[in-house]
Write an enzyme that holds these catalytic residues in place. Structure first.
Site, PDB file in Angstrom:
ATOM      1  N   TYR A 180     116.992  50.845  76.004  1.00  0.00           N
ATOM      2  CA  TYR A 180     117.934  49.869  75.452  1.00  0.00           C
ATOM      3  C   TYR A 180     118.874  49.374  76.534  1.00  0.00           C
ATOM      4  O   TYR A 180     119.066  49.994  77.566  1.00  0.00           O
ATOM      5  CB  TYR A 180     118.671  50.375  74.218  1.00  0.00           C
ATOM      6  CG  TYR A 180     119.441  51.651  74.362  1.00  0.00           C
ATOM      7  CD1 TYR A 180     118.821  52.887  74.198  1.00  0.00           C
ATOM      8  CD2 TYR A 180     120.807  51.617  74.619  1.00  0.00           C
ATOM      9  CE1 TYR A 180     119.552  54.056  74.293  1.00  0.00           C
ATOM     10  CE2 TYR A 180     121.536  52.795  74.710  1.00  0.00           C
ATOM     11  CZ  TYR A 180     120.899  54.009  74.559  1.00  0.00           C
ATOM     12  OH  TYR A 180     121.606  55.169  74.667  1.00  0.00           O
TER      13      TYR A 180
ATOM     14  N   LYS B  94     122.590  47.650  77.214  1.00  0.00           N
ATOM     15  CA  LYS B  94     123.921  47.281  76.744  1.00  0.00           C
ATOM     16  C   LYS B  94     124.194  45.853  77.218  1.00  0.00           C
ATOM     17  O   LYS B  94     124.182  45.585  78.427  1.00  0.00           O
ATOM     18  CB  LYS B  94     124.969  48.221  77.338  1.00  0.00           C
ATOM     19  CG  LYS B  94     124.767  49.662  76.940  1.00  0.00           C
ATOM     20  CD  LYS B  94     125.139  49.855  75.512  1.00  0.00           C
ATOM     21  CE  LYS B  94     125.128  51.306  75.127  1.00  0.00           C
ATOM     22  NZ  LYS B  94     125.473  51.508  73.724  1.00  0.00           N
TER      23      LYS B  94
ATOM     24  N   HIS C 247     112.177  68.261  88.268  1.00  0.00           N
ATOM     25  CA  HIS C 247     112.052  67.224  87.235  1.00  0.00           C
ATOM     26  C   HIS C 247     112.956  66.009  87.494  1.00  0.00           C
ATOM     27  O   HIS C 247     112.501  64.862  87.464  1.00  0.00           O
ATOM     28  CB  HIS C 247     112.390  67.791  85.857  1.00  0.00           C
ATOM     29  CG  HIS C 247     111.610  69.019  85.486  1.00  0.00           C
ATOM     30  ND1 HIS C 247     110.347  69.248  85.949  1.00  0.00           N
ATOM     31  CD2 HIS C 247     111.911  70.080  84.691  1.00  0.00           C
ATOM     32  CE1 HIS C 247     109.907  70.407  85.453  1.00  0.00           C
ATOM     33  NE2 HIS C 247     110.840  70.929  84.700  1.00  0.00           N
TER      34      HIS C 247
HETATM   35  C1  BG6 Z   1     111.175  73.747  82.516  1.00  0.00           C
HETATM   36  C2  BG6 Z   1     112.378  74.608  82.770  1.00  0.00           C
HETATM   37  O1  BG6 Z   1     110.565  73.389  83.728  1.00  0.00           O
HETATM   38  O2  BG6 Z   1     111.567  72.584  81.828  1.00  0.00           O
HETATM   39  C3  BG6 Z   1     113.065  74.954  81.478  1.00  0.00           C
HETATM   40  O3  BG6 Z   1     111.982  75.798  83.431  1.00  0.00           O
HETATM   41  C4  BG6 Z   1     113.375  73.688  80.707  1.00  0.00           C
HETATM   42  O4  BG6 Z   1     114.251  75.705  81.689  1.00  0.00           O
HETATM   43  C5  BG6 Z   1     112.141  72.823  80.570  1.00  0.00           C
HETATM   44  O5  BG6 Z   1     113.852  74.067  79.427  1.00  0.00           O
HETATM   45  C6  BG6 Z   1     112.456  71.492  79.933  1.00  0.00           C
HETATM   46  O6  BG6 Z   1     111.259  70.848  79.610  1.00  0.00           O
HETATM   47  P1  BG6 Z   1     111.188  69.928  78.321  1.00  0.00           P
HETATM   48  O7  BG6 Z   1     109.847  69.328  78.379  1.00  0.00           O
HETATM   49  O8  BG6 Z   1     111.395  70.836  77.144  1.00  0.00           O
HETATM   50  O9  BG6 Z   1     112.289  68.947  78.450  1.00  0.00           O
END
Ligand code: BG6
Length: 491
Positions: free
Chosen positions: A383, A385, A241
């Site tokens: 936002y 600053k 992510h």
């Molecule tokens: C998942 C992880 O991919 O993403 C989780 O395995 C995490 O541990 C989650 O909590 C977070 O996703 P979101 O959309 O709730 O921010």
């Protein structure tokens, strides 16, 4: 595709992922009329279950989120059926589609599209993938595969998975999900960066001092300890992510942001960024693991029944990396991520250099640096600053915000905003791959993290304990402050 028939096979339909994420996303598409009239959702798994039992299992999540829509939810659920089968049996899968054919051809439909949604662990990808290839592909329409993480645990295991999937399906049939790419603010990055002349020319090392990407959750592993313990926070959210977010922030402009090849234009630029990042070394990383809070309101990580007592899996990490290309050379990109912290927040903070003129013009006054903040969740916001003159008779600069809070500016749209999964499944139905991760991106992302993960697993560094619901280990704050100093005005 709306005029054609569609069968969605949800593999692993009895599981949590299917219930909590896939089913609600499909309902949101149904509710917004994005699904064809001739459509069947087939839940597929090994356990014995009736259609009604699957509908009953899915209904509560939908009703909870969409109060007052019970009739619509029931209408949606009437398109859902359940078929039992083994994951490694081409015969079982074929059986389902022999039955589906009749539905697909109802009303003289000639084109049947099929979406295979893998809500199962990667250990069964090869089996179910081969079974589908042998017994379930449509000959009249498209066949697409939606695959969920984990995409391996390191470079070698990813290569194995990639070989399996690429051996069975073509890249344009394969949709690797990273649901962070479906989040509103991450989708917004392309527009914010490239459609604004007040940002686009500044988005580089000449103006940007540092970038910090933060992921904080205020809950622990909550029953997912078994999965989590063999992954850890770096694999769970950073390698995927947060790295995907970094790539969107750091990439050069794609050739075009629309049209047939758009997906490849975006992903070509993202993968170049990942290639420019050297593997992270142990000295560029601080890790933590949460212990029970003082009030004992939650067990510590290792006290979770599903986690071994002597686990050294990190639930927190802060690390720094550099994108060695002309745009970003020397600019630290810091990532911080943790479970059981003091708040729930995902944001990107871009700090700019202070203009040289400020020191000369306002001697003795600390002029805070500009920062651009993208809050991904909760309460999406952008936002900035900014320094302005203190209003009134005084003349000194004072820090304030140019604030775009989505909730107040776009209240009508945000009240019912679709989930990340909803957007992504729609993209998949439309054959748009830009917001899915390409094989070479996954490979490049694993290369950045694999040596670090192996060193951690070899016990070369241990996580520091931090109290649950705190900011994480103090050592991590100290580490981050070497690359990014937060201005005390910005609280
Ligand atoms: C998942 C992880 O991919 O993403 C989780 O395995 C995490 O541990 C989650 O909590 C977070 O996703 P979101 O959309 O709730 O921010």
């Amino acid at each position: 595709y709306l005029a054609e028939s569609l069968t969605i096979l949800v593999i692993g339909a009895s599981g949590d992922l299917a219930k909590k994420l896939t089913a609600p996303a499909l309902y949101e598409l149904y509710q917004r009329d994005y699904l064809p009239k001739q459509m069947t959702i087939v839940g597929y798994a090994r356990s014995k279950k009736t259609d009604e039992e699957l509908r009953d299992a899915w209904r509560p999540v939908l009703v909870k989120k969409h109060k007052g829509e019970e009739d619509r939810i029931d209408a949606f659920l009437s398109t859902v059926i359940y078929r039992r089968g083994q994951y490694d049996s081409a015969e079982d899968v074929k059986g389902v589609f022999d039955e589906m054919e009749e539905r697909e051809q109802a009303d003289g439909q000639e084109v049947a599209n099929r979406l295979f949604y893998f809500a199962v662990p990667p250990s069964v990808f090869a089996d179910i993938g081969s079974a589908i290839k042998e017994g379930a592909l449509s000959k009249t329409g498209w066949n697409r595969l939606v695959v969920e993480k984990p995409f391996g645990k390191d470079t070698a295991s990813f290569e194995e998975l990639s070989k399996t999937i690429n051996g069975l399906f073509t890249p344009d049939q394969t949709y690797f999900v990273d649901h962070y790419l479906g989040k509103e603010m991450n989708q917004n990055l392309l527009v914010l960066r490239f459609a604004n002349s007040m940002f686009e020319p500044l988005w580089n090392r000449h103006y940007v001092e540092s970038v910090v990407i933060t992921f904080k959750e205020d809950i622990g592993t909550e029953g997912r300890g078994g999965y989590f313990d063999s992954f850890g926070i770096i694999r769970d959210v950073m390698q995927n992510h947060l790295t995907q977010m970094l790539a969107l922030i750091a990439m050069d402009a794609p050739v075009r942001a629309a049209g047939e090849d758009f997906g490849d234009y975006v992903r070509d630029e993202k993968v170049k960024v990942l290639h420019a990042i050297k593997p992270i070394t142990l000295d560029k990383c601080v890790m933590g693991q949460y212990a029970a809070p003082d009030d004992g309101s939650m067990p510590g990580y290792t006290e979770d029944d599903t986690v071994p007592d002597d686990s050294v899996t990190p639930t927190y990490a802060a690390l720094v990396m550099y994108v060695d290309n002309p745009r970003w050379a020397g600019v630290p990109f810091v990532m911080k991520a943790g479970k059981a912290l003091d708040e729930k927040k995902v944001e990107v903070r871009m700090k700019f250099h202070t203009p040289a003129a400020a020191a000369a013009m306002f001697p003795g006054i600390r002029v805070p640096a500009n920062e651009l903040v993208l809050r991904v969740q909760p309460n999406e916001a952008v936002y900035m600053k900014t320094n302005v003159k203190t209003p009134g008779l005084a003349g000194a600069p004072v820090a304030t915000e140019l604030d775009l809070s989505y909730g107040s500016r776009f209240d009508d749209k945000m009240a019912d905003s679709p989930s990340a999964y909803t957007r992504l499944i729609l993209d998949c139905l439309r054959g748009k791959q830009a917001a899915f991760v390409r094989d070479d991106e996954l490979r490049a992302a694993w290369k950045i993290f694999t040596p670090l993960l192996h060193d951690i697993e070899a016990g070369k560094k241990q996580p520091i304990k931090y109290k649950a619901f705190s900011r994480g280990p103090a050592e991590a704050d100290e580490f981050v402050s070497r690359f990014y100093k937060r201005d005390p005005t910005y609280e």
